[in-house]
Motif scaffolding. Structure first.
Motif, mmCIF file in Angstrom:
data_model
loop_
_atom_site.group_PDB
_atom_site.id
_atom_site.type_symbol
_atom_site.label_atom_id
_atom_site.label_comp_id
_atom_site.label_asym_id
_atom_site.label_seq_id
_atom_site.Cartn_x
_atom_site.Cartn_y
_atom_site.Cartn_z
ATOM 1 N N CYS A 1 0.827 -1.183 0.035
ATOM 2 C CA CYS A 1 -0.027 0.032 -0.053
ATOM 3 C C CYS A 1 0.946 1.200 -0.134
ATOM 4 O O CYS A 1 0.732 2.277 -0.872
ATOM 5 N N ALA A 2 1.985 1.351 0.881
ATOM 6 C CA ALA A 2 2.755 2.573 0.946
ATOM 7 C C ALA A 2 3.363 2.653 -0.356
ATOM 8 O O ALA A 2 3.650 4.064 -0.471
ATOM 9 N N GLY A 3 3.820 1.847 -1.021
ATOM 10 C CA GLY A 3 4.483 2.079 -2.399
ATOM 11 C C GLY A 3 3.561 2.565 -3.392
ATOM 12 O O GLY A 3 3.918 2.515 -4.452
ATOM 13 N N GLY A 4 2.085 2.313 -3.325
ATOM 14 C CA GLY A 4 1.250 2.957 -4.372
ATOM 15 C C GLY A 4 1.070 1.901 -5.283
ATOM 16 O O GLY A 4 0.540 2.238 -6.169
ATOM 17 N N GLY B 1 -2.837 0.796 -6.763
ATOM 18 C CA GLY B 1 -3.440 1.646 -7.868
ATOM 19 C C GLY B 1 -2.472 2.215 -8.965
ATOM 20 O O GLY B 1 -2.684 3.089 -9.478
ATOM 21 N N LEU B 2 -1.631 1.312 -9.167
ATOM 22 C CA LEU B 2 -0.553 1.617 -10.228
ATOM 23 C C LEU B 2 -1.244 2.029 -11.683
ATOM 24 O O LEU B 2 -0.684 3.051 -12.069
ATOM 25 N N ASP B 3 -2.289 1.300 -11.879
ATOM 26 C CA ASP B 3 -2.757 1.677 -13.276
ATOM 27 C C ASP B 3 -4.005 2.420 -13.254
ATOM 28 O O ASP B 3 -4.827 2.300 -14.240
ATOM 29 N N MET B 4 -4.427 2.895 -11.961
ATOM 30 C CA MET B 4 -5.752 3.410 -11.851
ATOM 31 C C MET B 4 -5.564 5.093 -12.041
ATOM 32 O O MET B 4 -4.423 5.492 -11.970
ATOM 33 N N PRO B 5 -6.609 5.589 -12.553
ATOM 34 C CA PRO B 5 -6.667 7.031 -12.671
ATOM 35 C C PRO B 5 -5.972 7.741 -11.566
ATOM 36 O O PRO B 5 -6.573 7.534 -10.431
ATOM 37 N N GLY B 6 -5.617 8.899 -11.762
ATOM 38 C CA GLY B 6 -5.036 9.808 -11.191
ATOM 39 C C GLY B 6 -6.298 10.601 -10.159
ATOM 40 O O GLY B 6 -5.864 10.751 -8.762
ATOM 41 N N GLU B 7 -7.544 10.705 -10.673
ATOM 42 C CA GLU B 7 -8.473 11.316 -9.921
ATOM 43 C C GLU B 7 -8.993 10.495 -8.641
ATOM 44 O O GLU B 7 -9.743 10.843 -7.684
ATOM 45 N N GLY C 1 -6.636 8.659 -7.099
ATOM 46 C CA GLY C 1 -5.450 8.245 -6.297
ATOM 47 C C GLY C 1 -4.469 7.363 -6.985
ATOM 48 O O GLY C 1 -3.388 7.153 -6.225
ATOM 49 N N GLY C 2 -4.763 6.863 -7.999
ATOM 50 C CA GLY C 2 -3.708 6.064 -8.650
ATOM 51 C C GLY C 2 -2.594 6.788 -9.334
ATOM 52 O O GLY C 2 -2.363 7.932 -9.567
ATOM 53 N N GLN C 3 -1.697 5.874 -9.961
ATOM 54 C CA GLN C 3 -0.557 6.452 -10.644
ATOM 55 C C GLN C 3 -0.665 6.494 -11.983
ATOM 56 O O GLN C 3 -0.026 6.925 -12.599
ATOM 57 N N ASN C 4 -1.964 6.224 -12.625
ATOM 58 C CA ASN C 4 -2.144 6.455 -14.287
ATOM 59 C C ASN C 4 -1.011 5.550 -14.880
ATOM 60 O O ASN C 4 -0.864 6.019 -16.091
ATOM 61 N N MET C 5 -0.608 4.605 -14.642
ATOM 62 C CA MET C 5 0.303 3.860 -15.601
ATOM 63 C C MET C 5 -0.312 2.972 -16.399
ATOM 64 O O MET C 5 -1.431 2.702 -16.271
ATOM 65 N N PRO C 6 0.363 2.680 -17.571
ATOM 66 C CA PRO C 6 -0.307 1.840 -18.484
ATOM 67 C C PRO C 6 -0.542 0.212 -17.842
ATOM 68 O O PRO C 6 0.146 -0.091 -17.081
ATOM 69 N N TYR C 7 -1.609 -0.398 -18.392
ATOM 70 C CA TYR C 7 -1.730 -1.523 -17.804
ATOM 71 C C TYR C 7 -0.577 -2.458 -18.125
ATOM 72 O O TYR C 7 -0.270 -3.442 -17.380
ATOM 73 N N LEU C 8 0.116 -2.284 -19.155
ATOM 74 C CA LEU C 8 1.262 -3.023 -19.532
ATOM 75 C C LEU C 8 2.420 -2.931 -18.337
ATOM 76 O O LEU C 8 2.891 -4.174 -17.911
ATOM 77 N N ILE C 9 2.455 -1.970 -17.860
ATOM 78 C CA ILE C 9 3.432 -1.600 -16.586
ATOM 79 C C ILE C 9 2.751 -2.623 -15.373
ATOM 80 O O ILE C 9 3.529 -3.272 -14.486
ATOM 81 N N ASN C 10 1.553 -2.405 -15.145
ATOM 82 C CA ASN C 10 0.793 -3.068 -14.099
ATOM 83 C C ASN C 10 1.085 -4.787 -14.311
ATOM 84 O O ASN C 10 1.206 -5.429 -13.293
ATOM 85 N N SER C 11 1.001 -5.135 -15.548
ATOM 86 C CA SER C 11 1.294 -6.521 -15.986
ATOM 87 C C SER C 11 2.633 -6.893 -15.385
ATOM 88 O O SER C 11 2.834 -7.983 -14.777
ATOM 89 N N ALA C 12 3.662 -6.102 -15.844
ATOM 90 C CA ALA C 12 4.941 -6.732 -15.416
ATOM 91 C C ALA C 12 5.027 -6.756 -14.059
ATOM 92 O O ALA C 12 5.705 -7.521 -13.673
ATOM 93 N N VAL C 13 4.522 -5.671 -13.230
ATOM 94 C CA VAL C 13 4.805 -5.665 -12.001
ATOM 95 C C VAL C 13 3.968 -6.925 -11.503
ATOM 96 O O VAL C 13 4.502 -7.547 -10.341
ATOM 97 N N GLY C 14 2.971 -7.181 -11.768
ATOM 98 C CA GLY C 14 2.029 -8.299 -11.511
ATOM 99 C C GLY C 14 2.763 -9.592 -11.585
ATOM 100 O O GLY C 14 2.682 -10.340 -10.598
ATOM 101 N N GLU C 15 3.433 -9.512 -12.659
ATOM 102 C CA GLU C 15 4.225 -11.119 -12.656
ATOM 103 C C GLU C 15 5.174 -10.875 -11.356
ATOM 104 O O GLU C 15 5.217 -12.314 -10.809
ATOM 105 N N LEU C 16 5.804 -9.926 -11.421
ATOM 106 C CA LEU C 16 6.920 -10.156 -10.285
ATOM 107 C C LEU C 16 6.370 -10.508 -9.155
ATOM 108 O O LEU C 16 6.781 -11.466 -8.029
ATOM 109 N N PHE C 17 5.265 -9.870 -8.530
ATOM 110 C CA PHE C 17 4.462 -10.131 -7.204
ATOM 111 C C PHE C 17 4.031 -11.592 -6.930
ATOM 112 O O PHE C 17 3.973 -12.283 -6.322
ATOM 113 N N VAL C 18 3.367 -12.002 -8.282
ATOM 114 C CA VAL C 18 2.554 -13.236 -8.522
ATOM 115 C C VAL C 18 3.624 -14.391 -8.370
ATOM 116 O O VAL C 18 3.726 -15.529 -7.898
#
Lengths: 592, 592
Positions: free
Chosen positions: B85-88, B91-97, B99-116
């Motif tokens: 949570c603290a690292g944000g 909401g990595l690919d959630m819209p800024g409005e 509270g998200g980081q508005n990153m592309p889904y692609l980046i979210n997927s790459a990070v997702g693989e690492l976590f999974v």
């Protein structure tokens, strides 16, 4: 709660309609008429379904417990084990002179499937004894035979195989356990063995460990390995358990499956051991146990698939979700049973066609063992030796796959413990690994077996397929569904063997890189042959007006499924084999 | 103790050498230069390797504990969740409005693989929130968005999906949970939901359940299903957790794997729920969650394969057994590492070539989602919709298979808990089942997706493969190893589609009986295309003198392996498909 219904009808069909055993010239087969085998399978099936199967899930949940060298098996195991002993099941195929029933190995295999399907972890306690008895009977002294085998046949003592050490699994040349000769002719055994199934437990008054060890001063590598009997309690003058030997179970492995079987670390600390056979010839005796164990493990693989399929089918017949294409099959209910859906059928037919084909192959192979042992037939011996790695490797890979397919039939329920499907997956998984990983089986097949005696056994296999096809070539009803695909598959197998001959000469890696595919290719051809044999038997039964017709019609439909949807895998395996070693070995070890 | 090393080099290669994302016209991609993505992947990888991975085995062993409706997650999970949570990261690919980081889904997927890869069971707690947030953002009211999404982005609240009931899994038309309209505009939700991942736990102050239920008087079947937000604690006027809602976790499932994730029975007893979107339109909203979840599950499948492979490789590099053909690679040691043996190589290359191909497909698919969502591109939307069942079904089947292969690399050690290999198998197994079994995926593919809009997306896929092949036809170095097999495989896929068109007309069962094979055939063509794209990228890098050469040479060797040894499976799948429904459906239901 999983169910278990012994497949005795299918077994009787194999024994009498397909193998026609009571007409066989193998000694002991003539008395095996349908009533007799039916009575044996009926009794064994009752024990399996009523005594062993109910302990399968509870044994998995409870597991075995170790406390300072003492191992407690799950609740109910001791009582069940005593019933197995009382029924004379442990020595079913052992000679009469050691107290056995002298039944053919074939009958032992059929009974084995029933027990393994019902409770694989339980059955290993007595299963391991079998290999130990065979090794002592084949290589031990008369005194050793008399001291140990009758007790093991009775089940009051059990046996183990001690091969693996922390630094050596497949590569037994690395064994370090030492055997120091003593003045009394015994040996002092010192070392640590791991993964010893049934190495310690509370089911028997004594445990007979067969241990591979190295006598100092002998040759290095596997040429310096000897085999020893190392009993937990040394027999006293009356042959009863006497002094406690200097060996101890150091702990249990925590495993993915077969929780109810104790997988032990065994520590030998100058324990008294007795040489079996000659010094430094231990590998030969070990292979007596090992080859038998490999066939037994192949049986475990499909037996787990068999019980998993049975449960998946019951679920598919009961679970209501969605509607059939066309007319609903359960119009009064909220939905149709999922068995109506083509993709659920595909999944179940994959399971069913494998299990029944594998059972046929196992029985057919067991008959060949009886021919080899009871008639000293060297051709039968060579054939079963060729097929042993195929039976072990293919039936366990596909048996495991079948448990996974069966689990899939359930959807989410299959992932929960209560359904039992996931235990079959976890238990079946070990069969691909122990008694030589399936990779090692494929090396045995390609690196040793197919080339033995100038490839004589392999040629005999091809001839057998050819003769079978020729004998039935006039049968139009068999042609398209069975004989044509069988011939095509056998041709793929021959092409693969030719490739190994031609390219393996240039580099052995070309053969070894394709060994796993070759083992599967071979397995498919074996099952194609079995299904063709069953098709002949069922066609004949239908022509003769035998009942039940539905049984034989189902056999033909299931066989056609295997031939149409599974057997084409041979072409894929051939393509992989023909791609050779280059793609497999191109990547430098440092660049992985 | 298993290891985890984040594959950031391979991810950077895909993002920049293969997909060349910073040159893309997709909004938000221009800023994704290698330094930027390297920094994100570096941070996420650190968290994965140092915080999440060490909790994977301990979480599995400890599991979750239920006590009178309260669920306790394993030791260390709360602290790790707070770091996520603290690292944000939530909401990595959630819209800024929100509270998200508005990153592309692609980046979210790459990070997702690492976590999974590091800890699949842990990652599901936040993973489920993602689908819930997407559904509320797509279908909820402004007030619902404002009330729930920012809290879920921050991670102080989490989300769930409540679909399944005891009598209904795949067939959601059978849902019985009722939603009675109340005078204040809310609904009283009553019913039992099962298999609710993260349905109850101690990581967040509130849990937002998205529940499918039926409003009395509505249409029968799936046309009468509505979606509701049913929070554990009803938000008070300040949006903080207020009154406890009338819902309760009735128990946890005991499962084969993902022990550290709480799979809950959820009882709703007149709980207050808020309608999302329109009455009776719940299935549409559910599919927003479901499609996203399916891609996420595909990612889980290969991510478990990825970490399993990594560990198997490390074992193969260290375990000494036997000697290499020819010269020993470790002449000073007692034996060579098992990586030298051709069959061990075969096993590892199967794993490696799948994992890297699957990662490429996932990233490429994620880029297509970004194109669809950020540019409202209907063609990209149609393409990812077509590929979603392929990604879910193929990547989880093969991902699981990869964990099994990895376990096999170890021999006996792989069956013991300590090595960790068996946990990857048990955890990966669920991916083939949840969010629609892979059988259901194949029906979605064949029964719905390939025919949509007159087969437009499927035609576009074939055109894409053809254009790719044409664009590189002058490249002699690509021809034999990549383009020829890719074209052959794509031709098999087209032939299968033609068969469905011709024979499916006569009987839909002809298409449905081949649906599973079609899904795999399609998956292989996708991976063949990915490997060909990687080959182009690595050849270019080598020609340009890019470092490290060994990396690009390994890519080419691994790709050639896939094309030579895996892609030929397309012919087998085609043969099975062409055998049609007859073998699958011939056996009468009563004769199974």
């Amino acid at each position: 709660m999983p169910i278990y219904t012994p497949p005795t009808e299918d077994m009787q069909y194999l024994l009498h309609d397909v193998l026609k055993i009571s007409a066989s010239d193998i000694p002991g087969y003539a008395e095996l008429d349908p009533d007799f085998t039916g009575a044996i399978l009926g009794e064994a099936g009752k024990l399996a379904a009523e005594v062993l199967a109910p302990l399968n899930a509870t044994g998995d949940a409870e597991g075995c417990h170790w406390d300072n060298g003492v191992v407690r098996t799950p609740k109910g195991f001791k009582d069940a084990y005593d019933q197995i002993c009382a029924g004379g099941w442990i020595g079913l195929d052992m000679p009469g002179e050691v107290g056995g029933q002298n039944m053919p190995y074939l009958i032992n295999s059929a009974v084995g499937e029933l027990f393994v399907s019902a409770n694989m972890a339980f059955n290993m306690y007595q299963g391991l004894s079998h290999g130990a008895m065979s090794a002592i009977l084949a290589h031990g002294s008369d005194q050793q035979k008399a001291t140990y085998v009758p007790k093991m046949v009775a089940g009051t003592w059990s046996g183990t195989m001690n091969l693996t050490e922390p630094q050596c699994g497949t590569d037994l040349g690395l064994i370090r356990t030492r055997a120091e000769p003593q003045v009394d002719g015994s040996y002092a055994i010192t070392g640590t063995k791991i993964w010893i199934s049934a190495g310690e437990h509370d089911l028997t008054e004594n445990i007979v460990h067969l241990v591979l060890a190295r006598i100092p001063g002998g040759p290095e590598g596997i040429k310096g390995i000897s085999l020893f009997i190392v009993p937990k309690f040394l027999p006293d003058e009356d042959g009863n358990p006497g002094r406690r030997n200097a060996l101890m179970c150091g702990g249990l492995e925590h495993k993915m499956g077969i929780h109810a079987n104790a997988t032990c670390v065994m520590n030998y600390d100058g324990a008294t051991g007795f040489l079996v056979g000659e010094e430094h010839k231990g590998m030969r005796a070990m292979f007596t146990m090992m080859n038998e164990a490999r066939l037994g493990v192949g049986l475990q693989g499909y037996a787990q698939g068999a019980v998993a399929y049975q449960n998946a089918l019951a679920f598919a017949q009961e679970r209501l979700q969605g509607r059939a294409l066309g007319d609903p099959s359960n119009p009064e209910g909220p939905a149709d049973p999922i068995l109506v859906h083509p993709d659920v059928r595909r999944n179940l037919m994959d399971q069913k066609s494998f299990v029944e084909g594998a059972r046929a192959l196992t029985f057919w192979g067991a008959q060949m063992i009886d021919r080899a042992h009871r008639m000293q037939d060297p051709d039968a011996e060579a054939m079963i030796s060729l097929l042993t790695p195929v039976i072990k490797g293919f039936l366990t890979d596909k048996g495991f796959e079948t448990t996974v397919l069966a689990q899939q039939t359930y959807g989410g329920t299959g992932f929960t413990r209560a359904a039992g499907a996931e235990q079959f997956v976890r238990d079946a998984r070990i069969t691909m690994i122990y008694e030589g990983t399936n990779g090692v089986q494929s090396l045995d097949l390609v690196g040793r077996k197919i080339g033995q005696n100038g490839g004589k056994a392999l040629m005999a296999f091809f001839d057998m397929v050819k003769s079978f096809a020729k004998a039935h070539e006039a049968d139009e009803a068999l042609k398209e569904g069975f004989l044509d695909p069988l011939k095509a598959a056998s041709k793929d197998l021959q092409a693969a063997a030719m490739y190994f001959m031609a390219e393996g000469m240039k580099s052995p890696a070309n053969a070894l890189a394709g060994s796993y595919d070759f083992m599967h290719l071979f397995g498919h051809v074996c099952l194609g042959l079995m299904w063709s044999k069953m098709a002949v038997a069922s066609q004949a039964a239908l022509a003769a007006g035998d009942d039940p017709r539905a049984f034989h019609e189902a056999k033909l439909a299931t066989g056609r499924y295997y031939m149409a949807r599974q057997l084409p895998a041979t072409a894929l395996h051939l393509a992989r084999i023909r791609s050779g070693a280059e793609p497999v070995m191109a990547l430098d070890a440092a660049n992985f």
